[in-house]
Design a protein around this motif. Structure first.
Motif, short mmCIF file in Angstrom:
data_model
loop_
_atom_site.label_atom_id
_atom_site.label_comp_id
_atom_site.label_asym_id
_atom_site.label_seq_id
_atom_site.Cartn_x
_atom_site.Cartn_y
_atom_site.Cartn_z
N ARG A 1 0.82 -1.20 0.00
CA ARG A 1 0.00 0.00 0.00
C ARG A 1 0.85 1.26 0.00
NH1 ARG A 1 -4.86 1.45 4.32
NH2 ARG A 1 -5.48 3.41 3.35
N ALA A 2 1.97 1.22 0.72
CA ALA A 2 2.88 2.35 0.83
C ALA A 2 4.21 1.81 1.34
CB ALA A 2 2.31 3.41 1.77
N PRO A 3 5.28 2.60 1.25
CA PRO A 3 6.56 2.14 1.78
C PRO A 3 6.43 1.71 3.24
CG PRO A 3 6.89 4.12 0.47
CD PRO A 3 5.40 3.93 0.59
N GLY A 4 6.80 0.48 3.53
CA GLY A 4 6.72 -0.04 4.89
C GLY A 4 5.36 -0.59 5.27
N LYS A 5 4.38 -0.52 4.35
CA LYS A 5 3.03 -1.05 4.62
C LYS A 5 2.71 -2.12 3.60
CE LYS A 5 1.02 3.05 6.80
NZ LYS A 5 -0.11 4.02 6.79
N ARG A 6 2.99 -3.36 3.97
CA ARG A 6 2.74 -4.51 3.09
C ARG A 6 1.64 -5.37 3.69
NH1 ARG A 6 7.43 -8.06 0.41
NH2 ARG A 6 7.30 -6.24 -0.97
N PHE A 7 0.70 -5.79 2.83
CA PHE A 7 -0.40 -6.63 3.27
C PHE A 7 -0.33 -7.98 2.55
CE2 PHE A 7 -1.87 -2.29 3.92
CZ PHE A 7 -2.38 -2.35 5.20
N TYR A 8 -0.58 -9.05 3.31
CA TYR A 8 -0.66 -10.40 2.76
C TYR A 8 -2.12 -10.84 2.82
CZ TYR A 8 4.40 -10.31 3.34
OH TYR A 8 5.74 -9.98 3.27
N ILE A 9 -2.67 -11.15 1.67
CA ILE A 9 -4.09 -11.47 1.56
C ILE A 9 -4.26 -12.88 1.02
CG2 ILE A 9 -6.30 -10.75 0.54
CD1 ILE A 9 -4.95 -7.99 0.06
N THR A 10 -5.09 -13.69 1.69
CA THR A 10 -5.36 -15.05 1.24
C THR A 10 -6.86 -15.30 1.26
OG1 THR A 10 -3.26 -15.82 2.18
CG2 THR A 10 -4.91 -17.50 1.62
N LEU A 11 -7.43 -15.67 0.13
CA LEU A 11 -8.84 -16.02 0.06
C LEU A 11 -9.03 -17.41 0.66
CD1 LEU A 11 -11.73 -15.39 -0.93
CD2 LEU A 11 -11.10 -16.43 -3.12
N VAL A 12 -9.90 -17.50 1.67
CA VAL A 12 -10.10 -18.76 2.38
C VAL A 12 -11.33 -19.50 1.87
CG1 VAL A 12 -10.53 -19.80 4.64
CG2 VAL A 12 -8.95 -17.86 4.44
N ALA A 13 -12.45 -18.78 1.73
CA ALA A 13 -13.69 -19.44 1.29
C ALA A 13 -14.70 -18.38 0.85
CB ALA A 13 -14.28 -20.28 2.42
N THR A 14 -15.71 -18.84 0.10
CA THR A 14 -16.82 -17.98 -0.28
C THR A 14 -18.13 -18.66 0.13
OG1 THR A 14 -16.88 -18.96 -2.50
CG2 THR A 14 -15.62 -16.93 -2.22
#
Length: 261
Positions: free
Chosen positions: A132-145
């Motif tokens: 998102r910005a320097p030093g702001k990293r997001f890890y996203i994992t889709l689990v279920a729908t």
């Protein structure tokens, strides 16, 4: 021409009844300037159906634009993020910019997302990285729908954000609007109006029983940021309207039937 399999001669012979995209009509009216050698006649006059034309440099007679006022208006409508570049974008493509600004305020700056996150559904179990910005990293994992609510088209989505379980409710557009199979217009019948291309219906301008003349607008379509006014090919009375604003249609779908006078 490609989607409808039109030849050059077909376009020249049927310029009075073909629904040309608004951008083509703007060009023929002279809003982009005059091409070397001038416009082809009588094609231009026939295609424009009496629409006004301009000659010379298009910007010569334009009224001056108040960029400061435009920026103030855009800031009031969309927020303080409006920049001078945004003002220029609005000045050149006002409708496109409004759509972009609404999308930006709804979903944020998606330019920071990778292409596979934007254009393809997320894969179950796959970890995606979003900086998102320097030093702001997001890890996203889709689990279920979850199951789609057939009445509302809503669906729960379960995912992990930096390892923490999250749930949001989204609209499943493919389920909320079931595919509609439409009849195709018969090209041999002039009173059957087919969609000139695959597009979204922005506006329907007639109802059943409306009396129209050749060239009168029936509806407004949008495809790939290009708007097209579908015009009546005959004079008569509209007997069938098969589309509504907001619906998606395919090329040659039967959208209007007109009983000729």
């Amino acid at each position: 021409m490609v989607s409808n399999n039109y030849s050059k001669q077909h376009v020249l012979d049927n310029a009075a009844t073909i629904s040309f995209p608004t951008s083509v009509l703007d060009y023929l009216q002279g809003y982009l300037g005059v091409p070397h050698g001038g416009f082809p006649e009588p094609f231009r006059t026939t295609a424009l159906k009496g629409a006004p034309t301009i000659s010379g440099r298009p910007g010569r007679d334009m009224e001056a634009m108040d960029f400061a006022q435009i920026k103030d208006d855009l800031t009031e409508s969309y927020g303080s993020w409006i920049s001078s570049s945004d003002v220029m974008s609005y000045a050149m493509y006002p409708d496109v910019f409004k759509e972009y600004a609404t999308h930006f305020n709804t979903y944020g700056d998606i330019s920071k997302l990778s292409s596979d996150m934007v254009f393809k559904p997320l894969e179950l179990g796959k970890e995606y990285v979003y900086d998102r910005a320097p030093g702001k990293r997001f890890y996203i994992t889709l689990v279920a729908t979850g199951e789609v609510n057939q009445k509302t088209g809503k669906q729960d989505v379960f995912f992990e954000l930096n390892g923490e379980p999250k749930r949001i409710t989204v609209t499943n557009r493919s389920s909320a609007s079931a595919a509609v199979v439409r009849a195709k217009a018969d090209p041999t019948k002039k009173n059957e109006v087919g969609a000139p291309m695959s597009a979204k219906v922005l506006e329907v301008r007639v109802n059943e029983g409306t009396k129209v003349k050749t060239g009168d607008p029936l509806c407004l379509l949008s495809a790939m940021k290009m708007e097209t006014v579908v015009s009546s090919p005959v004079t008569g009375t509209v007997s069938s309207v098969n589309v509504r604003a907001g619906e998606s249609i395919a090329a040659q779908d039967l959208i209007f039937v007109i009983n000729p006078n």
